[in-house]
Design an enzyme around this catalytic site. Structure first.
Site, PDB file in Angstrom:
ATOM      1  N   TYR A 276       0.851  -1.195   0.000  1.00 53.41           N
ATOM      2  CA  TYR A 276       0.000   0.000   0.000  1.00 53.41           C
ATOM      3  C   TYR A 276       0.884   1.241   0.000  1.00 53.41           C
ATOM      4  O   TYR A 276       1.783   1.378   0.836  1.00 53.41           O
ATOM      5  CB  TYR A 276      -0.901  -0.028   1.235  1.00 53.41           C
ATOM      6  CG  TYR A 276      -1.880   1.126   1.371  1.00 53.41           C
ATOM      7  CD1 TYR A 276      -2.377   1.803   0.269  1.00 53.41           C
ATOM      8  CD2 TYR A 276      -2.317   1.529   2.616  1.00 53.41           C
ATOM      9  CE1 TYR A 276      -3.284   2.841   0.405  1.00 53.41           C
ATOM     10  CE2 TYR A 276      -3.225   2.566   2.770  1.00 53.41           C
ATOM     11  CZ  TYR A 276      -3.699   3.223   1.660  1.00 53.41           C
ATOM     12  OH  TYR A 276      -4.590   4.254   1.800  1.00 53.41           O
ATOM     13  N   CYS A 277       0.633   2.146  -0.935  1.00 50.80           N
ATOM     14  CA  CYS A 277       1.329   3.432  -1.026  1.00 50.80           C
ATOM     15  C   CYS A 277       2.841   3.178  -1.119  1.00 50.80           C
ATOM     16  O   CYS A 277       3.289   2.371  -1.930  1.00 50.80           O
ATOM     17  CB  CYS A 277       0.944   4.316   0.151  1.00 50.80           C
ATOM     18  SG  CYS A 277       1.495   6.040   0.017  1.00 50.80           S
TER      19      CYS A 277
END
Length: 545
Positions: A276-277
């Site tokens: 994530y990210c």
């Protein structure tokens, strides 16, 4: 100041541009004067005047009555004029253009008529209807926020949301720990599970439990309920003693160590890895390194709101040039880290209209503070970043775009995402200010692997937290086979049909297609050498302040 000086000097020697701006100002004045056609009752603000889109400040019908309609139109016309003035001046660098336009928007957002009692019809109506009680509540809210700031607590911090209780409450164990991460394994709830575990690497900028918030919107709980064995990386909150930790340390002690631990706990099993990210960026680097080494350990790779090409990273790039990085280096030198509130303020600064001024109007002018929620609690649970790592990732990824150029070094060799040979599932969010979806989409240019791309409604966080049953959610999905033809983002958007609901079931079905027959759940135990399971989830690192 350098950007504004560059813009001002070039504008001063551009008489043609000056004349064009003067004519635009005259046209705007004619549109604003009362001789212009009056706004119709209930008519929203002009879309052409709203240069950013999604402006909800003037939605109330009272803004279309005199004199507030003139205030609204004057503000939006001024906003449009400044956007034009900041751009199109010959000789000004693109970066300086963007900085000037951004700075002008910040000042305009500060001076918006919606921010002041006497020029906000909604606030005036609330005062009249409630006989000033809303203003009294707003004053109490202001005093409460000021007291919290004085005590070192973020304004509006919802203390009743606690990791391990109301948040991050999915049952599990800490099965591995090193200096930088704790690895959590979640308890199975189904009689059988897919043989391939899911390893999630969140961003180190915030706490991991964005993906395990309340039970009803926990992605971890959803995956476990669908029969997956889920592992989660929980990052340490570094202090001054960690100032020398760099990107190589975050790679080796993060996804690489986590994969080794999962391989020891479940030998012979391939892994569905998800990031994530920036956690996804680091995982993509690790996956490229594994592919170069010939390590066949991944069943698939999922990247959530993850940029791998940083050529156009959105407005965050305004803070990332040599001058800004030097300033950050000097600021971090004394403490050894970038503090969490400083990073949080930067993200707020990217969207002050929605994250600052609109909230202040609601809390202080209307006295209508929204009740605390889990996402607010997570957002205020900030983390620090070590000096060396923070400087390196800003320079190598954001400034130099080394990963996309094939120049990012792991060990003694550069890595390239073109080496990836596993199915990839990538998710972008429509209103992302941190990882713009068109920037996320550039992954199509970096790999020929099978790639399924999802564009979901919402922003960087809310778009990912899109659990089944959440009203108003929608997504688009369209896949490209291995070595398939490239579609530009607009072509992809035209071909990908919009679907109502959450994208989570689509991802689950995609994972299931790439998983083996279900088997009995594996045992939960610590990695050899640790001697035991350390403690229950959520562990210790997530509780560090």
């Amino acid at each position: 100041m350098l950007a504004y000086l560059d813009w001002l000097l070039h504008l001063a020697i551009s008489p043609g541009r000056q004349l064009a701006l003067a004519e635009e100002a005259r046209q705007a004045l004619l549109q604003w004067l009362p001789v212009a056609p009056p706004a119709q009752e209930g008519q929203p603000a002009s879309a052409e005047d709203d240069v950013r889109g999604g402006d909800r400040r003037f939605d109330d019908p009272a803004w279309n009555t005199w004199p507030f309609d003139m205030l609204k139109r004057g503000f939006l016309l001024g906003q449009r004029w400044w956007q034009s003035a900041a751009t199109g001046v010959r000789g000004v660098s693109r970066h300086h253009e963007d900085v000037v336009a951004f700075g002008a928007r910040q000042w305009l957002d500060t001076l918006s008529p919606s921010n002041f009692l006497w020029t906000n019809p909604q606030a005036l109506r609330a005062v009249q209807q409630e006989r000033g009680q809303g203003l009294a509540r707003g004053m109490l809210n202001l005093m409460d926020d000021a007291a919290r700031l004085g005590g070192g607590t973020p304004p509006g911090h919802p203390s009743r949301f606690r990791p391990g209780h109301e948040l991050a409450a999915t049952p599990g164990k800490v099965v591995f720990r090193n200096h930088l991460i704790e690895l959590l394994q979640y308890s199975p709830v189904t009689e059988t599970v897919f043989p391939e575990p899911v390893l999630i690497v969140p961003s180190w900028i915030m706490k991991y439990y964005i993906l395990d918030l309340s039970p009803q919107n926990s992605l971890v709980r959803y995956l476990v309920s669908q029969g997956y064995t889920v592992f989660m990386v929980s990052w340490r909150n570094p202090g001054a003693e960690d100032r020398a930790l760099d990107m190589a340390d975050y790679l080796a002690l993060g996804p690489v160590a986590a994969m080794d631990a999962v391989a020891e706990l479940q030998p012979g099993r391939k892994v569905h890895a998800a990031g994530y990210c920036l956690g996804g960026t680091l995982l993509a680097i690790a996956a490229a390194a594994w592919a170069r080494e010939g390590r066949d350990s991944l069943a698939s790779l999922t990247l959530l709101a993850t940029q791998t090409d940083f050529e156009e990273p959105g407005e965050l790039s305004l803070f990332i040039d040599d001058s800004q990085i030097t300033y950050l280096e000097d600021m971090m030198w004394q403490t050894g880290y970038l503090d969490g509130p400083q990073m949080g303020a930067s993200f707020t600064y990217l969207n002050t209209r929605d994250l600052l001024w609109s909230r202040m109007v609601r809390d202080y002018l209307l006295g209508a503070r929204l009740p605390p929620n889990d996402l607010t609690a997570w957002n205020l649970d900030t983390t620090r970043m070590p000096y060396q790592m923070h400087v390196q990732y800003l320079k190598s990824l954001y400034r130099d775009n080394a990963l996309a150029r094939g120049a990012y070094q792991v060990g003694d060799h550069p890595v390239a995402l073109s080496d990836l040979d596993v199915p990839v599932f990538a998710v972008g969010t429509l209103k992302d200010h941190i990882s713009p979806w068109r920037s996320v989409y550039k992954l199509h240019l970096l790999t020929d692997a099978e790639l399924s791309f999802v564009l979901t409604s919402g922003g960087h966080n809310a778009g990912i937290l899109s659990e089944p049953g959440h009203a108003g959610r929608s997504y688009r999905i369209h896949g490209r086979p291995r070595n398939g033809k490239y579609l530009g983002p607009e072509e992809w958007l035209a071909q990908a049909e919009e679907r109502e609901g959450s994208w989570w079931p689509a991802w689950q079905a995609w994972l299931a297609e790439r998983s083996g027959p279900r088997t009995a759940p594996p045992p939960m135990c610590g990695v050899a050498g640790m001697g035991r399971v350390l403690r229950n989830a959520p562990g210790e690192y997530v509780l560090q302040r």
